[in-house]
Scaffold this motif. Sequence first.
Motif, PDB file in Angstrom:
ATOM      1  N   MET A   1       0.928  -1.015  -0.075  1.00 41.31           N
ATOM      2  CA  MET A   1      -0.429   0.028   0.250  1.00 41.31           C
ATOM      3  C   MET A   1       0.934   0.881   0.035  1.00 41.31           C
ATOM      4  N   PRO A   2       0.409   2.333  -0.358  1.00 36.56           N
ATOM      5  CA  PRO A   2       1.320   3.724  -0.831  1.00 36.56           C
ATOM      6  C   PRO A   2       1.052   4.163   0.700  1.00 36.56           C
ATOM      7  N   ASN A   3       2.108   4.180   1.052  1.00 34.26           N
ATOM      8  CA  ASN A   3       2.748   5.062   2.703  1.00 34.26           C
ATOM      9  C   ASN A   3       2.395   6.615   2.496  1.00 34.26           C
ATOM     10  N   THR A   4       1.220   6.601   2.469  1.00 35.84           N
ATOM     11  CA  THR A   4       0.678   8.226   2.736  1.00 35.84           C
ATOM     12  C   THR A   4      -0.311   8.078   3.952  1.00 35.84           C
ATOM     13  N   GLU A   5      -0.415   9.177   4.723  1.00 35.22           N
ATOM     14  CA  GLU A   5      -0.541   9.008   6.014  1.00 35.22           C
ATOM     15  C   GLU A   5      -2.358  10.442   6.246  1.00 35.22           C
ATOM     16  N   LEU A   6      -3.548  10.113   6.728  1.00 35.55           N
ATOM     17  CA  LEU A   6      -3.836  11.128   6.159  1.00 35.55           C
ATOM     18  C   LEU A   6      -4.203  12.323   7.114  1.00 35.55           C
ATOM     19  N   PRO A   7      -3.723  13.783   7.115  1.00 39.88           N
ATOM     20  CA  PRO A   7      -3.849  14.300   7.816  1.00 39.88           C
ATOM     21  C   PRO A   7      -4.033  14.115   9.057  1.00 39.88           C
ATOM     22  N   ILE A   8      -3.787  15.420  10.250  1.00 41.53           N
ATOM     23  CA  ILE A   8      -4.393  15.801  11.797  1.00 41.53           C
ATOM     24  C   ILE A   8      -4.786  16.513  11.705  1.00 41.53           C
ATOM     25  N   ILE A   9      -6.003  16.887  12.222  1.00 45.86           N
ATOM     26  CA  ILE A   9      -6.607  18.660  11.907  1.00 45.86           C
ATOM     27  C   ILE A   9      -7.390  18.966  13.882  1.00 45.86           C
ATOM     28  N   ASN A  10      -6.336  20.055  14.214  1.00 43.19           N
ATOM     29  CA  ASN A  10      -6.959  20.597  15.263  1.00 43.19           C
ATOM     30  C   ASN A  10      -7.714  21.666  15.562  1.00 43.19           C
ATOM     31  N   VAL A  11      -9.434  20.647  16.093  1.00 44.50           N
ATOM     32  CA  VAL A  11     -10.797  21.565  14.994  1.00 44.50           C
ATOM     33  C   VAL A  11     -10.804  22.518  16.389  1.00 44.50           C
ATOM     34  N   THR A  12     -10.464  22.562  17.735  1.00 42.47           N
ATOM     35  CA  THR A  12     -10.601  22.756  19.174  1.00 42.47           C
ATOM     36  C   THR A  12     -10.973  24.321  19.032  1.00 42.47           C
ATOM     37  N   PRO A  13     -10.130  25.211  17.941  1.00 44.51           N
ATOM     38  CA  PRO A  13     -10.372  26.902  17.574  1.00 44.51           C
ATOM     39  C   PRO A  13     -12.050  26.911  16.751  1.00 44.51           C
ATOM     40  N   LEU A  14     -12.746  25.455  16.681  1.00 41.04           N
ATOM     41  CA  LEU A  14     -13.740  25.478  16.213  1.00 41.04           C
ATOM     42  C   LEU A  14     -14.863  25.932  16.953  1.00 41.04           C
ATOM     43  N   LEU A  15     -14.955  24.796  18.166  1.00 39.61           N
ATOM     44  CA  LEU A  15     -15.645  24.877  19.405  1.00 39.61           C
ATOM     45  C   LEU A  15     -15.235  25.673  20.370  1.00 39.61           C
ATOM     46  N   GLU A  16     -14.637  26.263  20.462  1.00 43.06           N
ATOM     47  CA  GLU A  16     -14.333  27.857  21.447  1.00 43.06           C
ATOM     48  C   GLU A  16     -14.403  29.381  20.164  1.00 43.06           C
ATOM     49  N   ASP A  17     -14.705  28.698  19.769  1.00 38.23           N
ATOM     50  CA  ASP A  17     -14.518  30.808  19.132  1.00 38.23           C
ATOM     51  C   ASP A  17     -13.139  31.266  18.162  1.00 38.23           C
ATOM     52  N   GLY A  18     -11.742  29.835  18.885  1.00 37.03           N
ATOM     53  CA  GLY A  18     -10.776  30.333  18.825  1.00 37.03           C
ATOM     54  C   GLY A  18     -10.356  31.501  16.885  1.00 37.03           C
ATOM     55  N   GLU A  19      -9.177  30.801  17.206  1.00 38.03           N
ATOM     56  CA  GLU A  19      -9.040  31.600  15.581  1.00 38.03           C
ATOM     57  C   GLU A  19      -9.376  30.480  14.293  1.00 38.03           C
ATOM     58  N   THR A  20      -9.813  30.399  13.386  1.00 34.33           N
ATOM     59  CA  THR A  20     -10.511  28.883  12.333  1.00 34.33           C
ATOM     60  C   THR A  20     -10.060  29.053  10.910  1.00 34.33           C
ATOM     61  N   HIS A  21      -9.452  30.316  10.664  1.00 31.87           N
ATOM     62  CA  HIS A  21      -8.691  30.506   9.135  1.00 31.87           C
ATOM     63  C   HIS A  21      -7.774  29.636   8.744  1.00 31.87           C
ATOM     64  N   SER A  22      -6.804  29.251   9.964  1.00 33.18           N
ATOM     65  CA  SER A  22      -5.839  27.865   9.454  1.00 33.18           C
ATOM     66  C   SER A  22      -6.448  27.150   9.321  1.00 33.18           C
ATOM     67  N   VAL A  23      -7.399  26.586  10.626  1.00 34.62           N
ATOM     68  CA  VAL A  23      -8.071  25.374  10.747  1.00 34.62           C
ATOM     69  C   VAL A  23      -9.187  24.895   9.307  1.00 34.62           C
ATOM     70  N   ALA A  24      -9.507  26.044   8.929  1.00 37.99           N
ATOM     71  CA  ALA A  24     -10.579  25.864   7.275  1.00 37.99           C
ATOM     72  C   ALA A  24      -9.504  25.487   6.205  1.00 37.99           C
TER      73      ALA A  24
END
Length: 325
Positions: free
Chosen positions: A1-24
């Motif tokens: 299988m290809p050595n590809t990994e799914l990205p890991i995204i911290n979605v805390t800013p979306l739950l806590e009204d934080g800085e969301t543009h980088s998450v988006a």
Amino acid sequence: MPNTELPIINVTPLLEDGETHSVAREIQRACEDLGFFYATGHAIGAETLAKLNSVSRTFFALPEAEKMKIAMAKGGRAWRGYFPVGGELTSGKPDRKQGLYFGEELGVSDPRVAAGLPLHGANQFPEAVPELRAAVLAFMDEATRSAHAIMQGIALSLCLEAQYFRRTYTSDPTLLFRVFEYPAGDDESWGVGEHTDYGLLTLLAQDENGGLQVKTPQGWIEAPPIEGALVCNIGDMLDRLTGGAYRSTPHRVRNISGKSRLSFPFFFDPGWNADIVPLPAHAVARDDSSQRWDQANVHAFSGTYGEYLMSKVSKVFPDLAREAI
């Protein structure tokens, strides 16, 4: 299988009204690339998941006759309850898993129940494991909060107002939750075959035994469990809404761990009567049916989400579908 990994995204800013543009931006890249990512910082507590894992194992260890006391056939149009190994089909073939179907807990006075809508109503919970009720409802509550937040990130990633999906599709979402047990075995039969999910967003919690695989342009890759993280993937309706810019990606499960595997997929979907209309900036989409697992052109669909969902689920449980017509 290809050595590809799914990205890991911290979605805390979306739950806590934080800085969301980088998450988006991270969500945009993930949805345009593989349609899958891991989410950390979500609202599902470790204690909630641990309790659900424990009581689910207690249920699946019961004698078959005890589990069949809440068989799906007894759930009527609500389509809730237990099915045994081989009782669910993918592409017409029996899956090697047993499971429990749940949904939003609705009383007879709810307008959707009164109208007789399939997949709406009361859940069936086992008397032999009374703790399962609280564990399931707690998980669904925390998963719903997580899904609303992640959909805000998806809206922002599409240059839409953060509450766009909540305003247009998910103010009264279709919530479906499954608890699956993939038995240990020596063969290499598929626990669930290649498929895509039907709605907007799937949140998956899985135990430590793994087995989930995701299809990429380079081939199939593993999506192993990461402690504290959910696997998130987009469904056919988001593919349809975005004209294929965000793809619903095929995935499958094979349990070769030698141990019983549990998974907890939560489906966060449009309201039953929501008309599925492509976003204005994504109204033109190519016919990609020749590349899809089921040879279907999701972009040719028009109608309500309920109509789409029933056309798909009726193939999974054809006997129950006939009762729901």
